[in-house]
Motif scaffolding. Structure first.
Motif, PDB file in Angstrom:
ATOM      1  N   VAL A  11       0.813  -1.211   0.000  1.00 26.64           N
ATOM      2  CA  VAL A  11       0.000   0.000   0.000  1.00 26.64           C
ATOM      3  C   VAL A  11       0.849   1.266   0.000  1.00 26.64           C
ATOM      4  CG1 VAL A  11      -1.546   1.354   1.489  1.00 26.64           C
ATOM      5  CG2 VAL A  11      -2.041  -1.056   1.009  1.00 26.64           C
ATOM      6  N   LEU A  12       0.399   2.234  -0.792  1.00 21.54           N
ATOM      7  CA  LEU A  12       0.925   3.599  -0.781  1.00 21.54           C
ATOM      8  C   LEU A  12      -0.271   4.546  -0.671  1.00 21.54           C
ATOM      9  CD1 LEU A  12       3.473   3.393  -3.749  1.00 21.54           C
ATOM     10  CD2 LEU A  12       4.015   3.365  -1.324  1.00 21.54           C
ATOM     11  N   LYS A  13      -0.026   5.825  -0.604  1.00 24.51           N
ATOM     12  CA  LYS A  13      -1.136   6.769  -0.569  1.00 24.51           C
ATOM     13  C   LYS A  13      -1.933   6.671  -1.862  1.00 24.51           C
ATOM     14  CE  LYS A  13      -2.385  11.587   0.246  1.00 24.51           C
ATOM     15  NZ  LYS A  13      -1.915  12.952   0.577  1.00 24.51           N
ATOM     16  N   GLY A  14      -3.220   6.471  -1.736  1.00 28.79           N
ATOM     17  CA  GLY A  14      -4.084   6.446  -2.910  1.00 28.79           C
ATOM     18  C   GLY A  14      -4.165   5.134  -3.635  1.00 28.79           C
ATOM     19  N   ALA A  39      -8.363   5.614  -5.443  1.00 28.72           N
ATOM     20  CA  ALA A  39      -8.944   6.957  -5.449  1.00 28.72           C
ATOM     21  C   ALA A  39      -9.155   7.396  -6.890  1.00 28.72           C
ATOM     22  CB  ALA A  39      -8.028   7.949  -4.736  1.00 28.72           C
ATOM     23  N   ALA A  40     -10.278   8.060  -7.127  1.00 26.56           N
ATOM     24  CA  ALA A  40     -10.545   8.604  -8.452  1.00 26.56           C
ATOM     25  C   ALA A  40      -9.768   9.902  -8.637  1.00 26.56           C
ATOM     26  CB  ALA A  40     -12.038   8.856  -8.623  1.00 26.56           C
ATOM     27  N   GLU A  41      -9.456  10.228  -9.869  1.00 29.71           N
ATOM     28  CA  GLU A  41      -8.696  11.441 -10.161  1.00 29.71           C
ATOM     29  C   GLU A  41      -9.451  12.679  -9.680  1.00 29.71           C
ATOM     30  OE1 GLU A  41      -6.412  13.554 -13.962  1.00 29.71           O
ATOM     31  OE2 GLU A  41      -7.612  11.730 -14.236  1.00 29.71           O
ATOM     32  N   ASN A  42      -8.726  13.566  -9.034  1.00 26.91           N
ATOM     33  CA  ASN A  42      -9.281  14.825  -8.538  1.00 26.91           C
ATOM     34  C   ASN A  42     -10.431  14.627  -7.544  1.00 26.91           C
ATOM     35  OD1 ASN A  42      -7.516  16.390 -10.196  1.00 26.91           O
ATOM     36  ND2 ASN A  42      -8.897  16.071 -11.932  1.00 26.91           N
ATOM     37  N   ASP A  43     -10.407  13.526  -6.820  1.00 29.54           N
ATOM     38  CA  ASP A  43     -11.449  13.238  -5.836  1.00 29.54           C
ATOM     39  C   ASP A  43     -10.783  13.073  -4.477  1.00 29.54           C
ATOM     40  OD1 ASP A  43     -13.606  12.447  -4.341  1.00 29.54           O
ATOM     41  OD2 ASP A  43     -13.851  10.493  -5.309  1.00 29.54           O
ATOM     42  N   ARG A  44     -10.702  14.172  -3.745  1.00 33.55           N
ATOM     43  CA  ARG A  44      -9.992  14.128  -2.476  1.00 33.55           C
ATOM     44  C   ARG A  44     -10.663  13.199  -1.471  1.00 33.55           C
ATOM     45  NH1 ARG A  44      -9.208  18.406   2.337  1.00 33.55           N
ATOM     46  NH2 ARG A  44      -7.444  17.364   3.338  1.00 33.55           N
ATOM     47  N   LEU A  45     -11.970  13.100  -1.518  1.00 38.60           N
ATOM     48  CA  LEU A  45     -12.673  12.279  -0.540  1.00 38.60           C
ATOM     49  C   LEU A  45     -12.290  10.817  -0.664  1.00 38.60           C
ATOM     50  CD1 LEU A  45     -14.653  12.427   1.789  1.00 38.60           C
ATOM     51  CD2 LEU A  45     -16.518  12.076   0.163  1.00 38.60           C
ATOM     52  N   SER A  46     -12.063  10.338  -1.883  1.00 38.79           N
ATOM     53  CA  SER A  46     -11.623   8.956  -2.044  1.00 38.79           C
ATOM     54  C   SER A  46     -10.125   8.803  -1.824  1.00 38.79           C
ATOM     55  CB  SER A  46     -12.008   8.423  -3.439  1.00 38.79           C
ATOM     56  OG  SER A  46     -11.359   9.138  -4.474  1.00 38.79           O
ATOM     57  N   LEU A  47      -9.389   9.903  -1.938  1.00 39.79           N
ATOM     58  CA  LEU A  47      -7.939   9.838  -1.722  1.00 39.79           C
ATOM     59  C   LEU A  47      -7.590   9.833  -0.245  1.00 39.79           C
ATOM     60  CD1 LEU A  47      -5.018   9.984  -2.845  1.00 39.79           C
ATOM     61  CD2 LEU A  47      -5.236  12.481  -2.725  1.00 39.79           C
ATOM     62  N   GLU A  48      -8.227  10.693   0.532  1.00 34.35           N
ATOM     63  CA  GLU A  48      -7.872  10.823   1.949  1.00 34.35           C
ATOM     64  C   GLU A  48      -9.101  11.199   2.788  1.00 34.35           C
ATOM     65  OE1 GLU A  48      -4.648  13.606   1.975  1.00 34.35           O
ATOM     66  OE2 GLU A  48      -5.914  15.304   1.400  1.00 34.35           O
ATOM     67  N   ALA A  73     -17.672   7.505   5.388  1.00 37.03           N
ATOM     68  CA  ALA A  73     -18.390   6.361   4.824  1.00 37.03           C
ATOM     69  C   ALA A  73     -18.462   6.459   3.304  1.00 37.03           C
ATOM     70  CB  ALA A  73     -19.793   6.286   5.414  1.00 37.03           C
ATOM     71  N   GLU A  74     -18.712   7.654   2.796  1.00 36.98           N
ATOM     72  CA  GLU A  74     -18.776   7.820   1.345  1.00 36.98           C
ATOM     73  C   GLU A  74     -17.393   7.664   0.714  1.00 36.98           C
ATOM     74  OE1 GLU A  74     -19.879   8.485  -2.572  1.00 36.98           O
ATOM     75  OE2 GLU A  74     -21.000   7.804  -0.817  1.00 36.98           O
ATOM     76  N   GLY A  75     -16.378   8.229   1.346  1.00 34.32           N
ATOM     77  CA  GLY A  75     -15.028   8.075   0.818  1.00 34.32           C
ATOM     78  C   GLY A  75     -14.594   6.625   0.783  1.00 34.32           C
ATOM     79  N   GLN A  79     -13.570   4.204  -2.351  1.00 32.42           N
ATOM     80  CA  GLN A  79     -12.318   3.435  -2.381  1.00 32.42           C
ATOM     81  C   GLN A  79     -12.587   1.963  -2.696  1.00 32.42           C
ATOM     82  OE1 GLN A  79     -10.734   4.254   1.548  1.00 32.42           O
ATOM     83  NE2 GLN A  79      -9.382   5.855   0.771  1.00 32.42           N
ATOM     84  N   ASP A  80     -13.589   1.395  -2.071  1.00 26.60           N
ATOM     85  CA  ASP A  80     -13.924  -0.010  -2.330  1.00 26.60           C
ATOM     86  C   ASP A  80     -14.246  -0.236  -3.808  1.00 26.60           C
ATOM     87  OD1 ASP A  80     -13.599  -0.585   0.349  1.00 26.60           O
ATOM     88  OD2 ASP A  80     -15.747  -0.728   0.798  1.00 26.60           O
ATOM     89  N   MET A  81     -15.041   0.670  -4.371  1.00 25.34           N
ATOM     90  CA  MET A  81     -15.428   0.521  -5.774  1.00 25.34           C
ATOM     91  C   MET A  81     -14.220   0.664  -6.704  1.00 25.34           C
ATOM     92  SD  MET A  81     -18.611  -0.240  -5.723  1.00 25.34           S
ATOM     93  CE  MET A  81     -18.225  -1.080  -4.176  1.00 25.34           C
ATOM     94  N   CYS A  82     -13.351   1.624  -6.403  1.00 29.48           N
ATOM     95  CA  CYS A  82     -12.139   1.800  -7.215  1.00 29.48           C
ATOM     96  C   CYS A  82     -11.246   0.570  -7.134  1.00 29.48           C
ATOM     97  CB  CYS A  82     -11.356   3.029  -6.747  1.00 29.48           C
ATOM     98  SG  CYS A  82     -12.053   4.619  -7.221  1.00 29.48           S
TER      99      CYS A  82
END
Length: 208
Positions: A11-14, A39-48, A73-75, A79-82
């Motif tokens: 694992v790394l960030k993102g 994480a999706a591109e330009n989606d901070r909530l899924s990134l962190e 919960a949404e983030g 992440q799970d979907m990505c």
């Protein structure tokens, strides 16, 4: 057609470095080396998501607010979907090339005692980065389950020792082989790729 393939995840960030390894006898061969984004591109909530939550107003009791919990919960859902989509793409590519992934090797650490990542993140400023890494691991676990991939979790700090026992090689021999393997896939071939490769090698060797 290659033999069974192990996929190593570090694992790394993102997201996670992913290295696919098969073996011919005792000799490992890399069949893939990539990065699986959670994480999706330009989606901070899924990134962190935990950094986002830590910046939000606290609840009346000083803990996480309902809004912060909903954001996490949404983030995490994103992440799970990505992770599931990315892992599905990797598996499809390998199968098209005649390789069959049989096991995932997920590198972990000893932070499994943390039961509530959101509360942990809000406790101290240096906690969110730890929570983000644990969340990515959980997203990968979701993807393994969704796609029916067996998983072996391996402690990163003791990987070298367990690899020597499983592979019957001295650590210097393992290091030399990892260096040589890196020349077959090119850059990047940093510590993260080497660890993922070794985890995959150990996992697929254990399946033989």
């Amino acid at each position: 057609m290659t033999g069974p393939v192990g996929l190593g995840f570090r694992v790394l960030k993102g997201g996670s470095v992913v290295v696919g390894v098969t073996t011919n006898g005792n000799e490992p061969r890399i069949v893939s080396s990539s990065f699986l984004a959670t994480a999706a591109e330009n989606d901070r909530l899924s990134l962190e998501p935990y950094h986002v939550a830590a910046e939000m107003a606290r609840g009346p009791d000083g803990g996480a607010s309902a809004q912060a919990a909903a954001a996490v919960a949404e983030g995490r859902r994103r992440q799970d979907m990505c992770a599931a989509a990315g892992l599905g793409d990797i598996i499809d590519t390998l199968r098209t090339a005649g390789s069959e992934p049989v096991v995932a090797a997920l590198l972990v650490n000893r932070a499994g005692w943390i039961s509530d990542l959101l509360d942990y993140s809000l406790a101290f400023a240096d906690h969110p980065p730890v929570a983000e890494g644990l969340a990515v691991r959980d997203a990968l676990r979701f993807a393994f389950g969704r796609l029916g991939i067996d998983v072996m979790e391996m402690d990163e700090k003791s990987l070298g020792e367990s690899a020597s026992k499983q592979l019957g090689l001295e650590s210097a021999d393992i290091d030399a082989r990892l260096k040589t393997l890196g020349t077959t896939v090119g850059k990047p071939w940093r510590k993260e790729q080497k660890l993922a490769c070794l985890a995959a090698w150990v996992a697929v060797a254990a399946r033989r």
